[in-house]
Design an enzyme around this catalytic site. Structure first.
Site, PDB file in Angstrom:
ATOM      1  N   ARG A  16      47.702  46.195  43.951  1.00 43.32           N
ATOM      2  CA  ARG A  16      46.878  47.312  43.450  1.00 43.32           C
ATOM      3  C   ARG A  16      45.530  47.437  44.162  1.00 43.32           C
ATOM      4  NH1 ARG A  16      47.229  45.890  37.232  1.00 43.32           N
ATOM      5  NH2 ARG A  16      47.980  43.927  38.085  1.00 43.32           N
ATOM      6  N   GLN A  76      53.538  28.688  48.633  1.00 41.36           N
ATOM      7  CA  GLN A  76      54.665  29.074  47.780  1.00 41.36           C
ATOM      8  C   GLN A  76      55.382  30.198  48.536  1.00 41.36           C
ATOM      9  OE1 GLN A  76      53.712  31.369  44.296  1.00 41.36           O
ATOM     10  NE2 GLN A  76      55.470  30.584  43.134  1.00 41.36           N
ATOM     11  N   ASN A 177      45.932  35.473  26.474  1.00 38.54           N
ATOM     12  CA  ASN A 177      45.905  34.304  27.366  1.00 38.54           C
ATOM     13  C   ASN A 177      45.091  34.647  28.621  1.00 38.54           C
ATOM     14  OD1 ASN A 177      46.525  32.106  29.016  1.00 38.54           O
ATOM     15  ND2 ASN A 177      48.526  32.952  29.616  1.00 38.54           N
ATOM     16  N   SER A 412      -0.950  53.194  74.452  1.00 38.03           N
ATOM     17  CA  SER A 412       0.137  53.963  73.856  1.00 38.03           C
ATOM     18  C   SER A 412       1.113  54.447  74.925  1.00 38.03           C
ATOM     19  CB  SER A 412      -0.427  55.183  73.115  1.00 38.03           C
ATOM     20  OG  SER A 412      -1.125  54.740  71.971  1.00 38.03           O
ATOM     21  N   ALA A 430      -2.937  53.926  78.657  1.00 39.83           N
ATOM     22  CA  ALA A 430      -1.952  54.738  77.943  1.00 39.83           C
ATOM     23  C   ALA A 430      -1.053  55.441  78.954  1.00 39.83           C
ATOM     24  CB  ALA A 430      -2.657  55.756  77.061  1.00 39.83           C
TER      25      ALA A 430
HETATM   26  C1  UD1 Z   1      49.483  35.846  33.708  1.00 41.48           C
HETATM   27  C2  UD1 Z   1      49.993  35.157  32.447  1.00 41.48           C
HETATM   28  C3  UD1 Z   1      49.516  35.953  31.234  1.00 41.48           C
HETATM   29  C4  UD1 Z   1      48.011  36.053  31.239  1.00 41.48           C
HETATM   30  C5  UD1 Z   1      47.522  36.645  32.554  1.00 41.48           C
HETATM   31  C6  UD1 Z   1      46.020  36.559  32.635  1.00 41.48           C
HETATM   32  C7  UD1 Z   1      52.108  34.169  33.107  1.00 41.48           C
HETATM   33  C8  UD1 Z   1      53.588  34.284  33.044  1.00 41.48           C
HETATM   34  N1  UD1 Z   1      51.427  35.128  32.494  1.00 41.48           N
HETATM   35  O1  UD1 Z   1      50.088  37.125  33.764  1.00 41.48           O
HETATM   36  O2  UD1 Z   1      49.947  35.316  30.061  1.00 41.48           O
HETATM   37  O3  UD1 Z   1      47.577  36.848  30.152  1.00 41.48           O
HETATM   38  O4  UD1 Z   1      48.047  35.914  33.672  1.00 41.48           O
HETATM   39  O5  UD1 Z   1      45.556  37.241  33.744  1.00 41.48           O
HETATM   40  O6  UD1 Z   1      51.600  33.222  33.659  1.00 41.48           O
HETATM   41  N2  UD1 Z   1      50.851  33.682  41.174  1.00 41.48           N
HETATM   42  C9  UD1 Z   1      51.312  32.808  42.123  1.00 41.48           C
HETATM   43  N3  UD1 Z   1      52.636  32.703  42.321  1.00 41.48           N
HETATM   44  C10 UD1 Z   1      53.547  33.394  41.597  1.00 41.48           C
HETATM   45  C11 UD1 Z   1      53.061  34.293  40.623  1.00 41.48           C
HETATM   46  C12 UD1 Z   1      51.700  34.412  40.420  1.00 41.48           C
HETATM   47  O7  UD1 Z   1      50.525  32.141  42.798  1.00 41.48           O
HETATM   48  O8  UD1 Z   1      54.724  33.237  41.845  1.00 41.48           O
HETATM   49  C13 UD1 Z   1      49.414  33.816  40.964  1.00 41.48           C
HETATM   50  C14 UD1 Z   1      48.906  35.203  41.254  1.00 41.48           C
HETATM   51  O9  UD1 Z   1      48.439  35.319  42.591  1.00 41.48           O
HETATM   52  C15 UD1 Z   1      47.756  35.334  40.275  1.00 41.48           C
HETATM   53  C16 UD1 Z   1      48.163  34.432  39.118  1.00 41.48           C
HETATM   54  O10 UD1 Z   1      49.162  33.586  39.602  1.00 41.48           O
HETATM   55  O11 UD1 Z   1      46.557  34.820  40.818  1.00 41.48           O
HETATM   56  C17 UD1 Z   1      48.679  35.215  37.916  1.00 41.48           C
HETATM   57  O12 UD1 Z   1      49.824  35.943  38.294  1.00 41.48           O
HETATM   58  P1  UD1 Z   1      50.108  37.396  37.763  1.00 41.48           P
HETATM   59  O13 UD1 Z   1      51.414  37.846  38.253  1.00 41.48           O
HETATM   60  O14 UD1 Z   1      48.938  38.270  37.995  1.00 41.48           O
HETATM   61  O15 UD1 Z   1      50.221  37.082  36.213  1.00 41.48           O
HETATM   62  P2  UD1 Z   1      50.070  38.111  35.048  1.00 41.48           P
HETATM   63  O16 UD1 Z   1      51.272  38.964  34.991  1.00 41.48           O
HETATM   64  O17 UD1 Z   1      48.763  38.769  35.130  1.00 41.48           O
END
Ligand code: UD1
Ligand code: CA
Length: 478
Positions: A16, A76, A177, A412, A430
């Site tokens: 986004r 990852q 959370n 100047s 100047a």
């Molecule tokens: C996650 C939480 C949610 C919480 C929210 C807060 C989970 C399943 N859900 O949701 O409960 O309210 O954060 O912002 O954890 N990332 C990785 N590898 C992955 C997936 C994600 O490194 O495979 C990292 C992303 O870059 C990001 C963070 O983990 O920095 C959170 O991932 P994102 O997909 O944004 O989680 P949310 O759906 O926001």
């Protein structure tokens, strides 16, 4: 208590943001989002800090090498969810002979730049004091849409359910959370190996470890963030701007409490690495970037940007753009002055209106008051450079140096053709074009002799208003 292990999740794409720059490398207050999180995490003095990278990993790793070479990264390759990311980080540590089982493990995300060290200290302390298997940092949101919801039974947390997997009833819950947790290392290790991806997103959710722990009789607690801004995650540019404004306010309040006057804090942007003394005054639209340092009594602005620059006590800098510059105590700069890297303005010196300077040292009490370009020059003390003077430093191929001594008076509208040396106490006339060295104490005149062609206008411009005015003047003279 053992020093914690910190895992920061930063493998996601940040779609986004619509950017070629990985999300966590976008900046506020002169530091990357990830840099802010690492700075907060550093207050816990972690034994190990692992950043999980994926999307844009080369850029992220290069950035970390620069700003925090003490952190380690693990890739990852497939974004299989937050639980999978934590599992990979733990496996990586094990592979290096580090067991997480005896330490608390703090899990954070790389896109929450407003997180503070004190929030984290508080989280970890509550976790250790509560003897919990997990402690979740939570917040109550009027609009909790999109976040995981905290399921409680009395004081204890029994699970976290994601928006997409929640029942309509669970979606009513306003406690969310934050995605920041402290875990018992051994319990986390066991729980992440039991994760599956049977959910609406087909990912291994870290949030599922909470249910796994409580089902086994583990204690999970939730503590509210001290300031809900602390947990704000950045997903798009609008949120980036909101977070930047909150950070600006925090920084400005800190400096005002330290004795800095700001006429308009809303238009004053100070990077996190700036240093300001008490009794500094910042006028509207002042921007201090990088490790800029301002001494007591200095007045900066309005409309001034200083990048990685130093300003001495009681100096005045108005409507100026300066980068990698040193401005001495009591000096005055501006308005409308452009100071480029390597410029040093001596004590009580002056770089005035519409002056550009680059890689030049101006001695104490010396002045370049108006409309000049000074490039690649060393100017002594007590010297005055006349209005409209150009230090002609470029021959089209190379740059050359000009040396001007002490107490020199450059007239100047001079062109000083480098390389030349103007000796102490010399004067130049100047309008001179100075191509040769000027010995100390000499007057250099480098311009054509004036010649008056009498009555030229009366002959060549007969009948014009100029000719008529001249005729009248000449008649009254007779
Ligand atoms: C996650 C939480 C949610 C919480 C929210 C807060 C989970 C399943 N859900 O949701 O409960 O309210 O954060 O912002 O954890 N990332 C990785 N590898 C992955 C997936 C994600 O490194 O495979 C990292 C992303 O870059 C990001 C963070 O983990 O920095 C959170 O991932 P994102 O997909 O944004 O989680 P949310 O759906 O926001
Ligand atoms: Ca997601």
């Amino acid at each position: 208590m053992r020093a914690p292990i910190v895992i920061i999740l930063a493998a996601g794409q940040g779609t986004r943001m619509k950017s070629t720059t990985p999300k966590v490398l976008h900046e506020i207050a002169g530091r990357s989002l990830l840099g802010h999180v690492i700075e907060a995490a550093a207050t816990l003095e972690p034994e190990h800090l692992v950043v999980v990278v994926g999307s844009g990993k080369d850029q992220v790793i290069a950035h970390l090498d620069e700003i925090a070479p003490w952190v380690v990264t693990v890739e990852q390759e497939q974004r299989n969810g937050t639980g999978h990311a934590v599992r990979i980080a733990l496996e990586f540590l094990e592979g290096r002979g580090v067991s997480a089982s005896e330490s608390p493990v703090v899990v954070l995300t790389g896109d929450t730049p407003l997180l503070t060290g004190s929030s984290l200290t508080n989280l970890l302390k509550s976790h250790v004091d509560g003897r919990a298997q997990a402690t979740v940092l939570t917040a109550n949101f009027v609009d909790p849409f999109g976040y995981g919801r905290i399921i409680r039974s009395g004081d204890l947390v029994t699970g976290i359910v994601e928006e997409k997997d929640a029942t309509p009833q669970q979606r009513e819950i306003q406690e969310i959370n934050s995605g920041m947790y402290a875990f018992d290392g051994a319990a986390l290790h066991t729980a992440v190996t039991g994760l599956n991806s049977h959910n609406s997103q087909g990912e291994e959710y870290l949030t599922d470890v909470i249910g796994i722990m409580t089902a086994d009789g583990g204690v999970v607690i939730g503590i509210g963030a001290q300031d809900t801004n602390d947990i704000m995650g950045i997903n798009d540019r609008a949120q980036l701007a909101q977070a930047a404004a909150i950070m600006r306010d925090r920084i400005n309040v800190k400096w005002m409490q330290a004795g800095v006057t700001m006429l308009d804090p809303a238009s004053t942007w100070i990077d996190i690495d700036a240093e300001l003394a008490a009794d500094v005054t910042l006028l509207p639209q002042t921007i201090l970037r990088g490790p800029t340092a301002i001494e007591a009594g200095a007045q900066i602005g309005p409309g001034t940007t200083l990048i990685s620059s130093e300003v001495g006590a009681n100096a005045i800098v108005r409507h100026t753009w300066a980068e990698l510059v040193v401005i001495g105590a009591g000096a005055t700069v501006g308005p409308y002055t452009y100071l480029r890297p390597g410029t040093v303005i001596g004590e009580s010196g002056k770089a005035g209106a519409f002056v550009e300077m680059k890689n030049s040292q101006l001695g104490a009490g010396s002045k370049v008051p108006h409309l000049s370009y000074v490039g690649d020059a060393t100017i002594g003390e007590g010297t005055n450079i006349g209005a409209g003077t150009v230090f002609v430093n470029y021959d089209g191929v190379e740059k050359h140096h000009t040396t001007v001594g002490n107490h020199v008076r450059v007239g100047s509208d001079n062109m000083l053709i480098a390389p030349i040396v103007i000796g102490d106490g010399a004067y130049t006339a100047a309008g001179s074009v100075i191509t040769d060295d000027v010995p100390a104490g000499s007057m250099a005149v480098g311009r054509a002799q004036q010649r008056n062609i009498l009555k030229w206008v009366l002959r060549k411009r007969a009948g014009t208003s100029s000719a008529k005015a001249a005729e009248r003047a000449l008649e009254t003279e007779q």
